[in-house]
Design an enzyme around this catalytic site. Structure first.
Site, PDB file in Angstrom:
ATOM      1  CB  SER A 187      -8.659   1.212   5.623  1.00 49.51           C
ATOM      2  OG  SER A 187      -9.224   2.485   5.655  1.00 49.51           O
ATOM      3  CB  SER A 241      -8.139   3.918   2.683  1.00 48.82           C
ATOM      4  OG  SER A 241      -7.359   3.256   3.648  1.00 48.82           O
ATOM      5  CE  LYS A 284      -4.063   1.897   2.499  1.00 53.61           C
ATOM      6  NZ  LYS A 284      -4.945   1.729   3.660  1.00 53.61           N
TER       7      LYS A 284
END
Lengths: 482, 476
Positions: free
Chosen positions: A164, A140, A65
């Site tokens: 997330s 997210s 990420k």
């Protein structure tokens, strides 16, 4: 790339495939998936295979990420404020995976700085759901989840501040595991809200999640909130029996009687959840419906917003464009900082900063910020009491499958807001929490979530593994074989 | 008219420690900018603070010395504001639960005892430093994250003398405990000075004016005196409403304070507890452990020197003023010298040398405590005379040799051979019949002359006591 970590390891050891070949294959799929889903900020084209050792993770490609610091590799947190930022150090979790022999092949897109649950606020554009390109992947950890679901590699790193990892996992039909707060160091995680932020992983089966977190966890001298988990062995204890374990779900959130006007989709989602509850019972896992104060539940979204926005506004005060990031224009430092931040942040983030700043102001702090902290404590106390009686909490992930990217097509329903945000409970208490896929609604995947008391990660994964083994969604890939 | 001044101090001091307060960069002094910097000091994304235990220990020690109350938990808070020298956009400090509150300390001002109340003492981090040039400003992150101890008094001081006496007292404690060097030349101290005036017979406090960032004791004194004078003059002229609650700064060149900002511009720092640092229980064991490690402080040593070593209060005061001098003295004593001799040599000769030039300090002067102890021993053992001792002292500094080496080189050792002294005395008697006659006729001072002659013949090496005894024995 449709294989599990253990399977790939066996192939690597047997020599039927090399690490270089795996990395190359992964990169090729990533490029294709990028066109379809827009999952990546950076594709590390020159990534090379690594030496295969006894370590299950050696030689395996994975996704990172883009809010995790990677040495010499662009790290943007999907924000224009860091669009040119190349760190000179690896986040502890990345460093540990590197030491295990993993090969990072991409940096995945996220809602800017992890703020947002849709995967649509990335500076590189919205991420699409690989099961249906007109839908969101959720956020997210949008790029990480979409790419694992699309079969780019066996796993990708995510971070989880409210949900997330676990919510997009539900939307994309994969496993999303957020360990207990502090089990994995946050050093090198570009922060959203420090007291809630947790590093975790997206995989296509529970065992892979256990393998990756086993490799990343541990006390870190660079993170004072990390703790010694050397007595926790996730993989080793994964197959332990879950018979006679006791779970609960919160009646007020799950019983359809509490909703005056449920949509068909929502009803189907709850029915599907109840099927999983039945499955538990069949497997001799007891499930009780318990009641929790409705006012407390209704406070959940506001408590999360106040605490996370307050922490976020000061966590991100280092983004001035002075010593890193693009320099703003102006005759003096104040104007330069203002210009950098005005241009750099999306409007969603700015709105959150304004709220965060407001609730911390001396005249508002007692009423908003300190009260939010008190209510957080009440929520955690309530949960801790329940965890004394029960092994874990089971909950549907969100209120149905992924929504449309075109927001005008989505049905808005305030009634279901609390259930939509209820995964935040795990962040308030630092609890370990995992989403696994538990079915399809209108051909779109949905998930079920289990949450346990802090440091009960072994138990959490045992329950998840048991359920996974008795459902048909393990190792599923969007769009089938690649 | 004279008014009563009310003064409160916020005294910031950079602490001595191996590393910075929240990062592992070296806490030191570098002439080159940006040499002592860790990623956290520049607030690179994803870096986290790690609390320096040494700094916590030292600030807790100061909290105990100032008789403060300690909090149940150690915590740090974020003070939020934007400024180019503040890389994180917030300063880590202790706002809600300082390491010490409600303390009290006794000082002596012009011979009188005064109690100074301490509002709080807290541990925080310093900012980067900004160097301004004609059309550009440079940032130096060496200072960013250097530990700062901030001590806040109640407004209970009434004159510049009291303020300076208090600060001298604190400085001495900092130096004795190795909490800080307190060196204004290295930019280690900064004070915010709050001054107001009121009528002598009134209970009503006047308007408080804050003067920020005054960087030496001398300037603190000047600032206080200037503000008292400025405010008094306005009050005398009936213009006291011109004294407003504001922040001013000291202009060293002009010797005045000037307006910086008014109270209306005050910033809301939005303090809140840093979530990256878990709160840490300050146990009674920890407190006791730190309490036990408090070293002997200046006033304690001073009492010891007077009561146990029988030194004069004046000498004791001179010795303890600088911890390094006091440590030097203690080392000489520990090597077996008597306190009186050690004190005399140090307060006159050694300090005489260190006062001569900036270059020579108690820590680098060639004569180390072991050499001074040897010198004192040579004299006390009557191997050399007192006068020879002074000569040896000078030659040691000039030639960088030990006292033994000097004595040997210049053949200064006192003649202990009584046969030789005997023959020298006989020689002098035979050459000075007239003087001996005078002596017998009552001119007793002739004895000194005769002994002097013996000393001369021995080139000063005869033991003068023995020479005198022999002379008396032979001429009586």
């Amino acid at each position: 790339m449709n294989k599990s970590i253990s399977e790939l390891h066996e192939m690597l050891v047997a020599g039927s495939v090399t690490s270089d070949e795996l990395v190359k294959e992964s990169l090729e799929i990533c490029k294709k998936v990028q066109e379809e889903t827009n999952s990546f900020v950076t594709i590390i084209e020159d990534a090379k295979g690594s030496e295969v050792t006894d370590n299950l993770l050696s030689g395996i490609p994975y996704g990172i990420k883009d809010n995790l610091s990677t040495k010499d590799i662009l790290t943007t947190a999907s924000s224009n404020t860091l669009k040119d930022y190349v760190p000179f150090y690896d986040a502890t979790c990345v460093k540990k995976l590197k030491e295990a022999g993993c090969v990072g092949v991409v940096k995945t897109a996220l809602d800017e700085f992890g703020m947002g649950g849709t995967g649509t606020t990335c500076h590189t554009g919205a991420v699409k759901n690989p099961w249906d390109k007109s839908r969101i992947a959720g956020g997210s950890s949008a790029g990480s989840t979409a790419s694992v679901a699309a079969g780019c590699y066996p796993f990708a790193l995510g971070t989880d501040t409210g949900d997330s990892i676990r919510k997009p996992a539900g939307y994309c039909g994969v496993v999303g595991y957020k360990p207990t707060y502090g089990m994995i160091s946050r050093y090198g995680l570009l922060p959203y809200a420090s007291s809630l932020d947790t590093v975790g992983v997206l995989t296509r089966n529970v065992k892979d999640a256990a393998i990756v977190v086993d490799a990343m966890k541990g006390i870190d001298e660079n993170d004072m909130t990390s703790w010694d988990s050397s007595n926790i062995h996730l993989v080793e204890n994964l197959e332990s029996s879950c018979e006679n374990k006791k779970l609960f779900y919160i009646k007020e959130l799950v019983d359809l009687d509490n909703y005056s006007n449920p949509t068909d989709e929502f009803k189907a989602h709850i029915d599907n959840f109840m099927e999983t509850v039945k499955l538990c019972k069949k497997l001799n896992i007891k499930v009780d419906a318990v009641s929790v104060d409705k006012d407390l539940l209704n406070a959940l979204p506001a408590v999360y917003d106040v605490i996370s926005y307050a922490e976020a506004t000061t966590n991100m005060s280092n983004l001035t464009g002075i010593s890193f990031g693009p320099r703003g224009e102006g005759d003096n430092p104040t104007d330069m900082i203002k210009d950098h931040r005005t241009k750099g942040f999306s409007s969603l983030i700015k709105r959150r900063f304004v709220i965060g700043s407001y609730v911390l102001q001396s005249e508002n702090q007692e009423k908003y910020f300190l009260n939010a902290k008190r209510v957080r404590r009440m929520i955690v106390n309530t949960m801790n009491e329940l965890f004394e009686k029960y092994d874990g909490m089971i909950m549907p992930v969100s209120v149905g499958p992924a929504k449309y990217l075109d927001t005008s097509k989505n049905v808005k329903n305030d009634e279901t807001r609390v259930l939509e945000e209820a995964l935040q409970i795990a962040n308030h208490g630092g609890y370990p929490s995992i989403t696994i896929p538990n079915g399809f609604i209108n051909n779109l995947p949905v998930g079920v979530n289990i949450t346990c008391a802090i440091r009960e990660d072994e138990k959490l994964l045992q329950i998840a593994n048991t359920l996974e083994s008795n459902m048909n969604y393990k190792n599923q890939i969007a769009g089938g074989e690649k | 008219m004279a008014y009563k001044a009310v003064i409160g101090l916020e005294f910031h001091c950079e602490m001595t420690s191996n590393t910075k307060v929240f990062s592992n960069a070296i806490n030191g002094f570098s002439k080159l900018p940006n040499q002592l910097v860790a990623p956290l000091d520049m607030a690179f994304p994803g870096t986290l603070p790690v609390v320096n235990k040494e700094c916590v220990r030292k600030s807790l020690m100061m909290s105990l010395i100032l008789n403060c109350k300690q909090p149940e938990y150690l915590e740090f808070d974020r003070k939020n504001y934007y400024y180019p020298d503040l890389p994180k956009g917030y300063q880590l400090t202790q706002f809600y639960n300082p390491i010490g509150v409600d303390g009290e300390v006794e000082i002596i001002v012009n011979g009188e005892t005064k109690k100074v109340k301490i509002h709080d003492i807290h541990l925080e981090e310093d900012t980067a430093s900004l160097d301004h040039y004609y059309d550009t400003s440079n940032l130096d992150y060496n200072r960013a994250g250097v530990p700062l101890l901030e001590l806040v008094t109640e407004p209970c001081l009434n004159s510049a003398d009291e303020a300076i006496a208090f600060l001298e007292h604190i400085k001495s404690i900092y130096q004795y405990t190795n909490i800080s060097e307190c060196d204004s030349k290295k930019g280690q101290i900064r004070a915010d000075v709050n001054v107001s005036i009121m009528d002598e017979d009134s209970d009503e406090l006047g308007t408080k004016v804050e003067v920020k960032n005054v960087n030496s004791f001398d300037n603190i004194r000047k600032t206080i005196n200037y503000e008292i004078e400025r405010q008094s003059k306005l009050k005398d002229e009936g213009k006291y409403d011109e004294v407003v609650q504001e922040t001013r700064r000291w202009d060293d060149e002009k010797g005045i304070t000037v307006h910086m900002r008014s109270k209306a511009d005050a910033i809301d720092y939005r303090y809140f507890t840093d979530p990256n640092i878990p709160r840490y229980k300050i146990t009674s064991e920890f407190i006791e452990n730190v309490r036990k490690s408090i070293p002997e402080l200046a006033h304690e040593r001073r009492l010891k020197y007077v009561n146990e070593y029988n030194l004069s209060d004046y000498d004791a005061k001179v010795l303890v003023k600088d911890k390094h001098v006091s440590d030097y003295f203690e080392e000489v004593i520990a090597l077996g010298s008597d306190a009186k001799s050690a004190s005399n040599w140090i307060t006159t000769r050694i300090l005489g040398e260190t006062n001569k030039s900036e270059e020579i300090t108690i820590d680098n002067i060639f004569i180390r405590p072991n050499m001074l102890a040897s010198l004192i021993k040579l004299i006390n053992d009557k191997k050399i005379t007192n006068n020879q001792g002074k000569e040896v002292f000078v030659k040691m500094l000039e030639e960088h040799l030990t006292p033994e080496e000097i004595v040997k080189k210049y053949e200064m050792e006192v003649i202990e051979d009584s046969g030789l002294i005997d023959s020298l005395v006989d020689e002098v008697i035979s050459e000075n019949a007239k003087a001996i006659e005078d002596y017998h006729n009552g001119r007793t001072n002739m004895l000194d002359y005769l002994v002097g002659q013996v000393m001369k013949k021995s080139k000063g090496k005869a033991n003068p006591v023995e020479a005198k005894a022999k002379m008396i024995e032979k001429i009586s």
